[in-house]
Design a protein around this motif. Structure first.
Motif, PDB file in Angstrom:
ATOM      1  N   THR A 145       0.476  -1.759   0.021  1.00 14.94           N
ATOM      2  CA  THR A 145       0.044   0.152  -0.035  1.00 14.94           C
ATOM      3  C   THR A 145       0.619   1.213  -0.355  1.00 14.94           C
ATOM      4  OG1 THR A 145       0.108   0.069   2.426  1.00 14.94           O
ATOM      5  CG2 THR A 145      -2.143  -0.868   1.534  1.00 14.94           C
ATOM      6  N   ARG A 165      -5.151   0.704   1.442  1.00 12.18           N
ATOM      7  CA  ARG A 165      -5.369  -0.606   2.152  1.00 12.18           C
ATOM      8  C   ARG A 165      -5.180  -1.459   1.217  1.00 12.18           C
ATOM      9  NH1 ARG A 165     -10.701   1.651   0.998  1.00 12.18           N
ATOM     10  NH2 ARG A 165     -11.845   0.557  -0.096  1.00 12.18           N
ATOM     11  N   VAL A 213       5.417  -7.258   8.486  1.00 14.90           N
ATOM     12  CA  VAL A 213       5.907  -6.537   8.356  1.00 14.90           C
ATOM     13  C   VAL A 213       6.623  -5.789   7.971  1.00 14.90           C
ATOM     14  CG1 VAL A 213       4.657  -4.110   8.411  1.00 14.90           C
ATOM     15  CG2 VAL A 213       2.956  -6.519   8.936  1.00 14.90           C
ATOM     16  N   PHE A 239       6.475  -0.561   9.835  1.00 13.87           N
ATOM     17  CA  PHE A 239       5.492   0.145  10.871  1.00 13.87           C
ATOM     18  C   PHE A 239       5.659   1.600  10.516  1.00 13.87           C
ATOM     19  CE2 PHE A 239       4.985  -4.379  12.584  1.00 13.87           C
ATOM     20  CZ  PHE A 239       4.057  -4.211  13.127  1.00 13.87           C
ATOM     21  N   PHE A 297      -3.574   1.391  12.218  1.00 12.51           N
ATOM     22  CA  PHE A 297      -3.755   0.787  10.954  1.00 12.51           C
ATOM     23  C   PHE A 297      -4.025  -0.637  11.550  1.00 12.51           C
ATOM     24  CE2 PHE A 297       0.584   0.057  13.932  1.00 12.51           C
ATOM     25  CZ  PHE A 297       0.403  -1.399  14.167  1.00 12.51           C
ATOM     26  N   LEU A 348      -5.113  -5.038  10.320  1.00 11.67           N
ATOM     27  CA  LEU A 348      -4.804  -5.748   9.611  1.00 11.67           C
ATOM     28  C   LEU A 348      -6.174  -7.364   9.807  1.00 11.67           C
ATOM     29  CD1 LEU A 348      -1.606  -5.403  11.162  1.00 11.67           C
ATOM     30  CD2 LEU A 348      -0.884  -6.602  10.039  1.00 11.67           C
ATOM     31  N   GLY A 387      -4.313  -5.296  15.517  1.00 13.26           N
ATOM     32  CA  GLY A 387      -4.573  -3.676  14.802  1.00 13.26           C
ATOM     33  C   GLY A 387      -3.812  -3.168  15.526  1.00 13.26           C
ATOM     34  N   TRP A 447      -4.338  -5.110   5.206  1.00 13.94           N
ATOM     35  CA  TRP A 447      -3.249  -3.791   5.916  1.00 13.94           C
ATOM     36  C   TRP A 447      -4.158  -2.443   4.949  1.00 13.94           C
ATOM     37  CZ3 TRP A 447       0.489  -2.390   9.369  1.00 13.94           C
ATOM     38  CH2 TRP A 447       0.554  -1.401   8.850  1.00 13.94           C
ATOM     39  N   GLN A 448      -4.430  -1.736   6.368  1.00 12.81           N
ATOM     40  CA  GLN A 448      -4.828  -0.876   6.211  1.00 12.81           C
ATOM     41  C   GLN A 448      -4.610   0.559   7.120  1.00 12.81           C
ATOM     42  OE1 GLN A 448      -9.444  -0.057   5.682  1.00 12.81           O
ATOM     43  NE2 GLN A 448      -8.990   1.993   5.274  1.00 12.81           N
ATOM     44  N   ILE A 460       4.112  -5.957   2.965  1.00 13.17           N
ATOM     45  CA  ILE A 460       2.853  -7.013   4.314  1.00 13.17           C
ATOM     46  C   ILE A 460       2.849  -8.359   3.690  1.00 13.17           C
ATOM     47  CG2 ILE A 460       0.999  -7.436   6.139  1.00 13.17           C
ATOM     48  CD1 ILE A 460       0.919  -4.047   4.643  1.00 13.17           C
TER      49      ILE A 460
END
Length: 255
Positions: A79, A84, A107, A110, A119, A121, A137, A227-228, A241
């Motif tokens: 991303t 996301r 990951v 971060f 974030f 997951l 998250g 992931w977002q 990720i």
């Protein structure tokens, strides 16, 4: 002086690893019977997802099936900024609305900006409650400073919260196994990391990171894994990720 064979062998090894996903320990496929959902990516072609088992939810992001070492395949979520990239399990149903999940995760880095960068997951949504539940998250806390795991929620009467814990710092650039449980008895969310229970990473009806309104789990029909990040202007500016051995079931799955 190195032999020509040795030089060629080294060159071929380098070519095989450049651009590949981070290798993890080889293991047999994890998808057996009796699971509500399972994906180990071993039977999928490399490249963009090509399957009817699950959908894709992306914005400023991509999902790619990649080789990880000589024997494994994994899913790579990439991303940009607050984008996301989720694998999406729709039409999900667990008896009694109680279920467990598991994924292996790595990951690359971060967020360390902006302040309170948040974030997710794993996210679960459904009916009967407007809560969006985020069992896996975390958040960057500039007051410590540090990045920490925390159960979270949004959209319901308890508001938008992430109950991060200093006792649960994130680990970058290493494979880890995450498990979680959603249990309507007490509206409980529980988390294990590498097979070890993390009791501080829990939520329940009256113990959560929101306000004093009771927290209520929805009757889950959708689970998203990926992931977002929710704030723009991030450091780093992009995120990578890798995920493997994703499963949902009625019993704890183990690592």
């Amino acid at each position: 002086m190195r032999s020509l064979v040795a030089v060629l062998t080294a060159a071929l090894t380098l070519a095989a690893t450049v651009g590949s996903a981070p290798a993890e320990a080889a293991r047999p496929g994890s998808c057996g019977r009796g699971l509500l959902f399972c994906e180990d990516f071993e039977r999928l072609p490399t490249g963009g997802p090509s399957t009817l088992k699950w959908g894709v939810d992306t914005r400023n992001g991509t999902l790619t099936v990649e080789r990880a070492g000589r024997r494994n395949q994994v899913l790579h979520a990439h991303t940009v900024d607050n984008g996301r990239a989720f694998l999406r399990v729709d039409d999900f149903a667990a008896g009694g609305n109680r279920f467990y999940g598991r994924m292996r995760l790595r990951v690359d880095a971060f967020p360390t900006a902006p302040d309170w960068a948040h974030f997710t997951l794993v996210e679960a949504t459904g009916t009967g409650s407007t809560e969006v539940v985020r069992p896996i998250g975390g958040q960057y806390a500039p007051t410590v400073p540090g990045v920490f795991w925390g159960v979270g929620a949004d959209g319901g009467p308890t508001g938008d919260w992430t109950s991060w814990r200093e006792s649960a710092p994130v680990t970058e650039d290493a494979w880890q196994c995450f498990e979680w449980e959603l249990d309507p008895a007490g509206n409980r969310v529980a988390v294990w990391i590498d097979g070890v229970a993390n009791p501080e990473l829990t939520a329940s009806t009256d113990e959560h990171g929101g306000n004093d309104v009771p927290f209520v789990l929805p009757a889950v029909h959708t689970v998203k894994i990926g992931w977002q990040l929710y704030q723009g202007g991030t450091t780093p500016g992009q995120f990578d990720i890798w995920m493997d051995d994703i499963a949902l079931g009625t019993k704890r799955l183990g690592c």
